[in-house]
Design a protein around this motif. Structure first.
Motif, PDB file in Angstrom:
ATOM      1  N   TYR A 437      37.798  23.307  28.235  1.00  0.00           N
ATOM      2  CA  TYR A 437      36.355  23.539  28.195  1.00  0.00           C
ATOM      3  C   TYR A 437      35.930  24.466  29.337  1.00  0.00           C
ATOM      4  CZ  TYR A 437      31.340  22.596  28.070  1.00  0.00           C
ATOM      5  OH  TYR A 437      29.975  22.738  28.001  1.00  0.00           O
ATOM      6  N   PHE A 438      36.512  24.286  30.511  1.00  0.00           N
ATOM      7  CA  PHE A 438      36.229  25.148  31.660  1.00  0.00           C
ATOM      8  C   PHE A 438      36.517  26.610  31.318  1.00  0.00           C
ATOM      9  CE2 PHE A 438      37.987  27.486  35.263  1.00  0.00           C
ATOM     10  CZ  PHE A 438      36.957  27.403  36.195  1.00  0.00           C
ATOM     11  N   VAL A 439      37.678  26.866  30.714  1.00  0.00           N
ATOM     12  CA  VAL A 439      38.042  28.239  30.343  1.00  0.00           C
ATOM     13  C   VAL A 439      37.062  28.798  29.323  1.00  0.00           C
ATOM     14  CG1 VAL A 439      39.802  29.686  29.253  1.00  0.00           C
ATOM     15  CG2 VAL A 439      40.486  27.884  30.856  1.00  0.00           C
ATOM     16  N   ARG A 440      36.720  27.985  28.323  1.00  0.00           N
ATOM     17  CA  ARG A 440      35.815  28.438  27.260  1.00  0.00           C
ATOM     18  C   ARG A 440      34.450  28.848  27.811  1.00  0.00           C
ATOM     19  NH1 ARG A 440      32.014  26.080  23.873  1.00  0.00           N
ATOM     20  NH2 ARG A 440      31.871  27.034  21.793  1.00  0.00           N
ATOM     21  N   LYS A 441      33.950  28.124  28.803  1.00  0.00           N
ATOM     22  CA  LYS A 441      32.607  28.367  29.310  1.00  0.00           C
ATOM     23  C   LYS A 441      32.541  29.449  30.386  1.00  0.00           C
ATOM     24  CE  LYS A 441      29.384  26.446  28.309  1.00  0.00           C
ATOM     25  NZ  LYS A 441      28.404  26.729  27.230  1.00  0.00           N
ATOM     26  N   LEU A 442      33.582  29.585  31.211  1.00  0.00           N
ATOM     27  CA  LEU A 442      33.450  30.412  32.410  1.00  0.00           C
ATOM     28  C   LEU A 442      34.363  31.631  32.498  1.00  0.00           C
ATOM     29  CD1 LEU A 442      32.980  27.747  35.250  1.00  0.00           C
ATOM     30  CD2 LEU A 442      31.252  29.129  34.126  1.00  0.00           C
ATOM     31  N   VAL A 443      35.529  31.594  31.871  1.00  0.00           N
ATOM     32  CA  VAL A 443      36.485  32.692  32.054  1.00  0.00           C
ATOM     33  C   VAL A 443      36.171  33.837  31.094  1.00  0.00           C
ATOM     34  CG1 VAL A 443      38.915  33.363  31.990  1.00  0.00           C
ATOM     35  CG2 VAL A 443      38.270  31.096  32.855  1.00  0.00           C
ATOM     36  N   PRO A 444      35.926  35.063  31.599  1.00  0.00           N
ATOM     37  CA  PRO A 444      35.657  36.203  30.712  1.00  0.00           C
ATOM     38  C   PRO A 444      36.949  36.815  30.179  1.00  0.00           C
ATOM     39  CG  PRO A 444      35.570  36.925  32.975  1.00  0.00           C
ATOM     40  CD  PRO A 444      35.865  35.442  33.021  1.00  0.00           C
ATOM     41  N   GLU A 445      36.828  37.632  29.156  1.00  0.00           N
ATOM     42  CA  GLU A 445      37.988  38.340  28.612  1.00  0.00           C
ATOM     43  C   GLU A 445      38.171  39.651  29.368  1.00  0.00           C
ATOM     44  OE1 GLU A 445      41.108  38.915  27.493  1.00  0.00           O
ATOM     45  OE2 GLU A 445      40.391  37.340  26.148  1.00  0.00           O
ATOM     46  N   THR A 446      39.388  39.927  29.819  1.00  0.00           N
ATOM     47  CA  THR A 446      39.649  41.117  30.631  1.00  0.00           C
ATOM     48  C   THR A 446      40.717  42.033  30.035  1.00  0.00           C
ATOM     49  OG1 THR A 446      41.225  39.809  31.952  1.00  0.00           O
ATOM     50  CG2 THR A 446      38.969  39.994  32.791  1.00  0.00           C
ATOM     51  N   LYS A 447      41.188  41.760  28.839  1.00  0.00           N
ATOM     52  CA  LYS A 447      42.272  42.570  28.283  1.00  0.00           C
ATOM     53  C   LYS A 447      41.820  44.021  28.088  1.00  0.00           C
ATOM     54  CE  LYS A 447      41.497  41.977  23.292  1.00  0.00           C
ATOM     55  NZ  LYS A 447      42.101  41.634  22.010  1.00  0.00           N
ATOM     56  N   GLY A 448      42.716  44.953  28.369  1.00  0.00           N
ATOM     57  CA  GLY A 448      42.464  46.359  28.142  1.00  0.00           C
ATOM     58  C   GLY A 448      41.554  47.040  29.142  1.00  0.00           C
ATOM     59  N   LYS A 449      41.054  46.319  30.155  1.00  0.00           N
ATOM     60  CA  LYS A 449      40.141  46.908  31.136  1.00  0.00           C
ATOM     61  C   LYS A 449      40.903  47.274  32.409  1.00  0.00           C
ATOM     62  CE  LYS A 449      36.198  44.128  29.565  1.00  0.00           C
ATOM     63  NZ  LYS A 449      35.186  43.107  29.946  1.00  0.00           N
ATOM     64  N   SER A 450      40.509  48.400  33.027  1.00  0.00           N
ATOM     65  CA  SER A 450      41.106  48.754  34.311  1.00  0.00           C
ATOM     66  C   SER A 450      40.617  47.772  35.368  1.00  0.00           C
ATOM     67  CB  SER A 450      40.712  50.178  34.705  1.00  0.00           C
ATOM     68  OG  SER A 450      39.336  50.237  35.039  1.00  0.00           O
ATOM     69  N   LEU A 451      41.332  47.714  36.486  1.00  0.00           N
ATOM     70  CA  LEU A 451      40.930  46.816  37.561  1.00  0.00           C
ATOM     71  C   LEU A 451      39.548  47.179  38.089  1.00  0.00           C
ATOM     72  CD1 LEU A 451      44.287  46.492  39.549  1.00  0.00           C
ATOM     73  CD2 LEU A 451      43.351  44.945  37.828  1.00  0.00           C
ATOM     74  N   GLU A 452      39.255  48.484  38.100  1.00  0.00           N
ATOM     75  CA  GLU A 452      37.944  48.928  38.568  1.00  0.00           C
ATOM     76  C   GLU A 452      36.851  48.541  37.578  1.00  0.00           C
ATOM     77  OE1 GLU A 452      40.856  50.175  40.883  1.00  0.00           O
ATOM     78  OE2 GLU A 452      40.824  50.861  38.797  1.00  0.00           O
ATOM     79  N   ALA A 453      37.149  48.590  36.274  1.00  0.00           N
ATOM     80  CA  ALA A 453      36.168  48.182  35.256  1.00  0.00           C
ATOM     81  C   ALA A 453      35.872  46.689  35.353  1.00  0.00           C
ATOM     82  CB  ALA A 453      36.682  48.534  33.865  1.00  0.00           C
ATOM     83  N   ILE A 454      36.899  45.899  35.629  1.00  0.00           N
ATOM     84  CA  ILE A 454      36.709  44.453  35.798  1.00  0.00           C
ATOM     85  C   ILE A 454      35.817  44.172  37.009  1.00  0.00           C
ATOM     86  CG2 ILE A 454      37.865  42.258  36.295  1.00  0.00           C
ATOM     87  CD1 ILE A 454      40.321  43.413  34.778  1.00  0.00           C
ATOM     88  N   GLU A 455      36.049  44.923  38.071  1.00  0.00           N
ATOM     89  CA  GLU A 455      35.235  44.750  39.275  1.00  0.00           C
ATOM     90  C   GLU A 455      33.758  45.074  38.988  1.00  0.00           C
ATOM     91  OE1 GLU A 455      34.895  46.588  43.805  1.00  0.00           O
ATOM     92  OE2 GLU A 455      36.751  46.769  42.662  1.00  0.00           O
ATOM     93  N   HIS A 456      33.510  46.144  38.253  1.00  0.00           N
ATOM     94  CA  HIS A 456      32.138  46.516  37.913  1.00  0.00           C
ATOM     95  C   HIS A 456      31.497  45.486  36.976  1.00  0.00           C
ATOM     96  CE1 HIS A 456      31.623  50.316  39.966  1.00  0.00           C
ATOM     97  NE2 HIS A 456      32.837  50.665  39.587  1.00  0.00           N
ATOM     98  N   PHE A 457      32.318  44.856  36.126  1.00  0.00           N
ATOM     99  CA  PHE A 457      31.798  43.798  35.253  1.00  0.00           C
ATOM    100  C   PHE A 457      31.198  42.664  36.081  1.00  0.00           C
ATOM    101  CE2 PHE A 457      32.735  39.555  33.559  1.00  0.00           C
ATOM    102  CZ  PHE A 457      31.962  39.570  32.405  1.00  0.00           C
ATOM    103  N   TRP A 458      31.890  42.241  37.156  1.00  0.00           N
ATOM    104  CA  TRP A 458      31.366  41.176  37.995  1.00  0.00           C
ATOM    105  C   TRP A 458      30.073  41.591  38.671  1.00  0.00           C
ATOM    106  CZ3 TRP A 458      33.348  36.937  36.597  1.00  0.00           C
ATOM    107  CH2 TRP A 458      34.719  36.762  36.383  1.00  0.00           C
TER     108      TRP A 458
END
Length: 460
Positions: A437-458
């Motif tokens: 349930y924790f994963v379902r509610k809080l963890v975003p999907e990051t596949k295919g994104k650059s590390l910099e794109a993930i940082e900008h997502f946050w």
């Protein structure tokens, strides 16, 4: 001729992944020795737990300081230091004459594991193209499973060798280390792969993102060019420089809105994964099967079967994690492990431990863990943090993983003696649904994104 592109990345990741091999080998090799140590040193359940978890204390120490050291001195140098610690630990374990010396040597090896466990997946993540990052970081988990399997095979071989020579009149060092006190040969065998790890590391480059952070732009560009080609290297270098210029580089950055959620995920997810009891299974597999009614040799064989399936099913994650995504893999992992742990617990409670049901339940457990949580957790924690503080932030995440592992390993012998093995596994099963349930509610999907794109997502 110099390697370029994916071949170059795979070669680097193979070398860094060797740290995972040593992680798996060092932590699991004690499983074959613990029954001998229990008899020779008259270990109480609490002391047995301490001897088993002492390496994990070292892991906690190593993980706690590896982030600072890798941010300051670079990823490659800390991996080299971890190789040296593995070698020292293997020698110390082989010559130990008291439980205290053995614990000390195990702690030193644990520090090496903590360094390698934190730095190697981060190193791979920082070097990998976005489209391959999940697979290549999963390769690190494959190396862990291969190390575990090789430790089981090595223990089984040494046990068989000792059984065949125990009645002879031989003396000398080889007889002492491989027959009379075969556990010394088991624990000392880690020195061989550690030497190879050290030699291989002399030929790999530093992480380009760390090089940019330290101002070594030209060197970083050369590494990126060999990984992605000239055009992509220029584009990626520009994105890395821009992203790093926006970072404060202080721990306070982890408490900023958005990034704070990454910190919560990085602390909670590794700890929850260890509450599945994976270290209990890997450390105590031979002893568990012996208590279920098997002989020492057959118990070690059953543990080896588990190690084999652990490695095989990691290929599923390598094959599919960049296609399925991180989030579904983690959710189904926690749910599947809940079912597997329930089946194992019921088998012990009902006394159904002599047939294939128990072994089959363990294999199902390992298949689920190896194809989901095993690689999935390392992938997520290696890619969710900003570059300037990635080392220290991953230290927090890896520290959480080892604290969970230490907690489970230390408490298992005590719980085993008080409530019984079956109820211990039911207790582990109970934790898995809240984790999903924790994963379902809080963890975003990051596949295919650059590390910099993930940082900008946050930041958004």
């Amino acid at each position: 001729m110099k390697l370029h592109g994916n071949a170059y990345v795979i070669l680097i990741c193979f070398t860094a992944g060797f740290g995972g091999f040593l992680f798996g080998f060092d932590t699991a090799v004690i499983s074959g020795a613990i029954n001998f140590l229990r008899v020779q040193f008259h270990l109480s359940p609490a002391m047995e737990g301490w001897l088993m978890s002492s390496a994990l204390l070292g892991c906690v120490i190593g993980a706690a300081i590896a982030g600072y050291l890798s941010d300051k001195y670079g990823r490659r140098k800390i991996l080299l230091l971890s190789a040296i610690l593995f070698i020292v630990s293997a020698i110390g374990c082989a010559i130990a004459q008291t439980p205290s010396i053995l614990v000390g040597a195990r702690i030193i090896g644990g520090v090496g594991v903590g360094f390698a466990a934190m730095v190697a997946p981060m190193f791979i993540s920082e070097l990998s193209p976005a489209a391959l990052r999940g697979r290549l970081v999963s390769f690190y988990q494959l190396a862990i499973t291969l190390g575990i399997l090789c430790s089981y095979l090595s223990n089984a071989f040494l046990l068989q060798y000792a059984d065949h020579h125990i009645t002879g009149n031989s003396t000398g060092l080889l007889h002492y280390y491989l027959v009379a006190e075969v556990w010394r040969g088991m624990l000392g065998s880690n020195m061989i792969p550690a030497l190879f790890f050290f030699i291989f590391l002399l030929f790999v480059p530093e992480s380009p993102r760390w090089l940019v952070k330290e101002g070594h732009i030209a060197e970083a560009e050369r590494v990126l060019e060999r990984v992605n080609g000239k055009e992509m290297a220029v584009s990626e270098l520009s994105a890395i420089e821009m992203s790093i210029s926006e970072e404060s580089g202080s721990f306070r950055q982890l408490l900023a809105p958005g990034i704070r959620l990454a910190l919560i995920i990085g602390i909670s997810l590794p700890f929850l994964s260890q509450l599945s009891g994976i270290t209990t299974v890997m450390y105590y597999a031979p002893a568990i099967f012996e208590q279920a009614g098997g002989q020492a040799g057959s118990a070690m064989g059953s543990a080896t079967v588990i190690g084999f399936f652990n490695m095989i099913f990691t290929f599923v994650a390598i094959w599919k994690i960049d296609k399925w995504g991180r989030k579904p893999v983690l959710i189904w992992g926690f749910a599947g492990l809940g079912l597997a742990l329930f089946l194992i617990g019921i088998a012990f409670i009902k006394g159904n431990t002599t047939g294939n049901f128990l072994l089959g339940s363990f294999i199902y457990y390992i298949a689920v863990f190896a194809s989901t949580l095993g690689p999935g957790v390392w992938v997520v924690i290696s890619e969710i943090y900003p570059t300037k503080i990635r080392g220290r932030a991953m230290s927090v995440a890896t520290l959480s993983l080892f604290l969970g592992s230490t907690f489970v390993t230390q408490t298992y012998p005590i719980l085993r003696e008080t409530i019984g093995i079956g109820y211990v596994f039911l207790l582990y099963a109970f934790v898995m649904l809240p984790a999903a349930y924790f994963v379902r509610k809080l963890v975003p999907e990051t596949k295919g994104k650059s590390l910099e794109a993930i940082e900008h997502f946050w930041k958004k």
